[in-house]
Every structure is written in C-alpha cells, then in structure tokens.
Write a protein that holds these residues in place. Structure first.
Motif, PDB file in Angstrom:
ATOM      1  N   GLY A  83      -0.505   2.767 -10.665  1.00  0.00           N
ATOM      2  CA  GLY A  83      -1.407   3.891 -10.906  1.00  0.00           C
ATOM      3  C   GLY A  83      -2.186   4.321  -9.679  1.00  0.00           C
ATOM      4  N   ASP A  84      -2.440   3.389  -8.753  1.00  0.00           N
ATOM      5  CA  ASP A  84      -3.204   3.722  -7.543  1.00  0.00           C
ATOM      6  C   ASP A  84      -2.308   4.203  -6.396  1.00  0.00           C
ATOM      7  OD1 ASP A  84      -1.935   1.376  -6.800  1.00  0.00           O
ATOM      8  OD2 ASP A  84      -3.781   0.316  -6.253  1.00  0.00           O
ATOM      9  N   GLY A  85      -1.017   4.379  -6.660  1.00  0.00           N
ATOM     10  CA  GLY A  85      -0.079   4.855  -5.634  1.00  0.00           C
ATOM     11  C   GLY A  85       0.660   3.755  -4.912  1.00  0.00           C
ATOM     12  N   ALA A  86       0.277   2.508  -5.126  1.00  0.00           N
ATOM     13  CA  ALA A  86       0.957   1.396  -4.465  1.00  0.00           C
ATOM     14  C   ALA A  86       2.412   1.334  -4.911  1.00  0.00           C
ATOM     15  CB  ALA A  86       0.262   0.076  -4.791  1.00  0.00           C
ATOM     16  N   LEU A  87       3.259   0.848  -4.023  1.00  0.00           N
ATOM     17  CA  LEU A  87       4.678   0.660  -4.331  1.00  0.00           C
ATOM     18  C   LEU A  87       4.896  -0.795  -4.696  1.00  0.00           C
ATOM     19  CD1 LEU A  87       7.572   1.800  -4.403  1.00  0.00           C
ATOM     20  CD2 LEU A  87       7.770   1.125  -2.001  1.00  0.00           C
ATOM     21  N   ILE A  88       5.532  -1.050  -5.817  1.00  0.00           N
ATOM     22  CA  ILE A  88       5.819  -2.408  -6.271  1.00  0.00           C
ATOM     23  C   ILE A  88       7.322  -2.617  -6.187  1.00  0.00           C
ATOM     24  CG2 ILE A  88       5.663  -4.044  -8.170  1.00  0.00           C
ATOM     25  CD1 ILE A  88       3.251  -2.368  -9.178  1.00  0.00           C
ATOM     26  N   PRO A 112       0.838  -1.200   0.000  1.00  0.00           N
ATOM     27  CA  PRO A 112       0.000   0.000   0.000  1.00  0.00           C
ATOM     28  C   PRO A 112       0.874   1.251   0.000  1.00  0.00           C
ATOM     29  CG  PRO A 112      -0.091  -1.105   2.132  1.00  0.00           C
ATOM     30  CD  PRO A 112       0.727  -1.965   1.221  1.00  0.00           C
ATOM     31  N   ASP A 113       0.305   2.351  -0.436  1.00  0.00           N
ATOM     32  CA  ASP A 113       1.035   3.616  -0.435  1.00  0.00           C
ATOM     33  C   ASP A 113       1.522   3.883   0.984  1.00  0.00           C
ATOM     34  OD1 ASP A 113       2.137   6.001  -1.193  1.00  0.00           O
ATOM     35  OD2 ASP A 113       0.250   7.078  -1.313  1.00  0.00           O
ATOM     36  N   GLN A 134       8.748   8.629   3.841  1.00  0.00           N
ATOM     37  CA  GLN A 134      10.107   8.234   4.220  1.00  0.00           C
ATOM     38  C   GLN A 134      10.298   6.733   4.070  1.00  0.00           C
ATOM     39  OE1 GLN A 134      12.760  10.286   4.855  1.00  0.00           O
ATOM     40  NE2 GLN A 134      13.869   8.371   4.606  1.00  0.00           N
ATOM     41  N   GLN A 135       9.307   5.940   4.459  1.00  0.00           N
ATOM     42  CA  GLN A 135       9.388   4.487   4.285  1.00  0.00           C
ATOM     43  C   GLN A 135       9.516   4.137   2.803  1.00  0.00           C
ATOM     44  OE1 GLN A 135       5.840   3.082   6.157  1.00  0.00           O
ATOM     45  NE2 GLN A 135       6.707   3.182   8.204  1.00  0.00           N
ATOM     46  N   ARG A 136       8.731   4.821   1.980  1.00  0.00           N
ATOM     47  CA  ARG A 136       8.778   4.583   0.537  1.00  0.00           C
ATOM     48  C   ARG A 136      10.175   4.899  -0.011  1.00  0.00           C
ATOM     49  NH1 ARG A 136       4.877   7.788  -0.913  1.00  0.00           N
ATOM     50  NH2 ARG A 136       6.233   9.487  -1.490  1.00  0.00           N
ATOM     51  N   ARG A 137      10.753   6.027   0.386  1.00  0.00           N
ATOM     52  CA  ARG A 137      12.100   6.386  -0.089  1.00  0.00           C
ATOM     53  C   ARG A 137      13.126   5.354   0.369  1.00  0.00           C
ATOM     54  NH1 ARG A 137      10.033  11.582   0.750  1.00  0.00           N
ATOM     55  NH2 ARG A 137      10.724  11.643   2.915  1.00  0.00           N
ATOM     56  N   ASP A 138      13.011   4.899   1.622  1.00  0.00           N
ATOM     57  CA  ASP A 138      13.945   3.890   2.132  1.00  0.00           C
ATOM     58  C   ASP A 138      13.849   2.602   1.329  1.00  0.00           C
ATOM     59  OD1 ASP A 138      14.859   5.638   4.063  1.00  0.00           O
ATOM     60  OD2 ASP A 138      13.630   4.778   5.669  1.00  0.00           O
ATOM     61  N   LEU A 192      16.290 -11.189  -0.572  1.00  0.00           N
ATOM     62  CA  LEU A 192      16.122 -10.886  -1.981  1.00  0.00           C
ATOM     63  C   LEU A 192      16.929  -9.659  -2.369  1.00  0.00           C
ATOM     64  CD1 LEU A 192      12.250 -11.296  -2.022  1.00  0.00           C
ATOM     65  CD2 LEU A 192      13.913 -12.917  -2.932  1.00  0.00           C
ATOM     66  N   LYS A 193      17.419  -9.661  -3.590  1.00  0.00           N
ATOM     67  CA  LYS A 193      18.103  -8.501  -4.156  1.00  0.00           C
ATOM     68  C   LYS A 193      17.055  -7.673  -4.901  1.00  0.00           C
ATOM     69  CE  LYS A 193      21.491  -7.159  -7.583  1.00  0.00           C
ATOM     70  NZ  LYS A 193      22.323  -7.614  -8.693  1.00  0.00           N
ATOM     71  N   VAL A 194      17.014  -6.375  -4.626  1.00  0.00           N
ATOM     72  CA  VAL A 194      16.064  -5.497  -5.299  1.00  0.00           C
ATOM     73  C   VAL A 194      16.454  -5.357  -6.769  1.00  0.00           C
ATOM     74  CG1 VAL A 194      15.097  -3.168  -5.424  1.00  0.00           C
ATOM     75  CG2 VAL A 194      15.568  -4.204  -3.198  1.00  0.00           C
ATOM     76  N   HIS A 195      15.501  -5.633  -7.653  1.00  0.00           N
ATOM     77  CA  HIS A 195      15.718  -5.423  -9.085  1.00  0.00           C
ATOM     78  C   HIS A 195      15.052  -4.154  -9.568  1.00  0.00           C
ATOM     79  CE1 HIS A 195      17.708  -9.110 -10.599  1.00  0.00           C
ATOM     80  NE2 HIS A 195      17.295  -9.568  -9.441  1.00  0.00           N
ATOM     81  N   GLU A 196      13.898  -3.832  -8.962  1.00  0.00           N
ATOM     82  CA  GLU A 196      13.146  -2.668  -9.431  1.00  0.00           C
ATOM     83  C   GLU A 196      12.162  -2.233  -8.352  1.00  0.00           C
ATOM     84  OE1 GLU A 196      10.345  -1.717 -13.274  1.00  0.00           O
ATOM     85  OE2 GLU A 196      10.169  -3.708 -12.385  1.00  0.00           O
ATOM     86  N   THR A 197      11.956  -0.931  -8.258  1.00  0.00           N
ATOM     87  CA  THR A 197      10.837  -0.383  -7.491  1.00  0.00           C
ATOM     88  C   THR A 197      10.111   0.568  -8.421  1.00  0.00           C
ATOM     89  OG1 THR A 197      12.171   1.422  -6.596  1.00  0.00           O
ATOM     90  CG2 THR A 197      11.961  -0.540  -5.231  1.00  0.00           C
ATOM     91  N   ARG A 198       8.787   0.515  -8.372  1.00  0.00           N
ATOM     92  CA  ARG A 198       8.001   1.409  -9.210  1.00  0.00           C
ATOM     93  C   ARG A 198       6.664   1.674  -8.540  1.00  0.00           C
ATOM     94  NH1 ARG A 198       7.166  -3.622 -11.428  1.00  0.00           N
ATOM     95  NH2 ARG A 198       5.053  -4.075 -12.140  1.00  0.00           N
ATOM     96  N   ARG A 199       5.970   2.681  -9.018  1.00  0.00           N
ATOM     97  CA  ARG A 199       4.670   3.041  -8.480  1.00  0.00           C
ATOM     98  C   ARG A 199       3.584   2.536  -9.430  1.00  0.00           C
ATOM     99  NH1 ARG A 199       4.819   5.783  -3.502  1.00  0.00           N
ATOM    100  NH2 ARG A 199       2.772   6.426  -4.109  1.00  0.00           N
TER     101      ARG A 199
END
Length: 101
Positions: free
Chosen positions: A90-95, A48-49, A53-57, A81-88
């Motif tokens: 359309g509903d604001g959720a962080l993937i 969820p969105d 600060q949590q999102r930036r971290d 897990l190794k992070v490959h990608e973070t993206r938003r």
C-alpha cells in the motif's frame, strides 16, 4: 550469513540485488523475512519504491540473489532464488517473494 533468513524480520538500509540482467543497489527501509506458504519456505524481500525501470526489471525477473547491509555490515546473503511473486504494498514498496527451488 546465508541460507534461510528465519521468521524474524531482518531490517537493513541497503540491498544489492542481482536479477537476470539487472544489478542494482537500493537504499532506504528494507526488510527480509522467511515465511511459510502452503508448506513452502519462501523469502520475502520488501524494497523501497524503486526507479520505474528497476521495478519493471524486478517484476520480470525469474531468478535473483541479494545482499542485505546495515551501516555497511553484511547482515544476510541469499542463495539464488526463484521468483514466485512480485506485488506492491500500500505504501508503494515492492515485495519480491522467492524460494531456492
């Protein structure tokens, strides 16, 4: 349950994420699913969105683990897990997409 989550979505209401210097518990609509991209098995975690600060971290993280729960019951515990990608979404959720390597 640990390992690769499989291609069927796991829906949870709580996730505890540990990433680099961040340890956070989030509640809401959370989905985890195994995906294949260019021959690589990945875990896609839809959160969820979050607090900005949590999102930036999470966006800056290089490695993470997480535990999914629904109604207090553990559904899935990821390996590191190794992070490959973070993206938003359309509903604001962080993937956050990652793999064991």
């Amino acid at each position: 349950m640990t390992g690769f989550p499989g291609t069927h979505p796991i829906k949870a209401d709580t996730v505890h994420v540990v990433a680099d210097t961040l340890a956070v518990t989030m509640t809401g609509s959370i989905v985890c699913q195994g995906i294949l991209r260019e021959g690589l098995g990945l875990v896609e975690l839809v959160l969820p969105d979050a607090d900005p600060q949590q999102r930036r971290d999470l966006e800056r993280a290089t490695r993470y683990t997480f535990e999914l729960r629904r109604g207090g019951t553990l559904l899935y515990q990821s390996p590191q897990l190794k992070v490959h990608e973070t993206r938003r979404a359309g509903d604001g959720a962080l993937i956050v997409t990652g793999s064991p390597r």
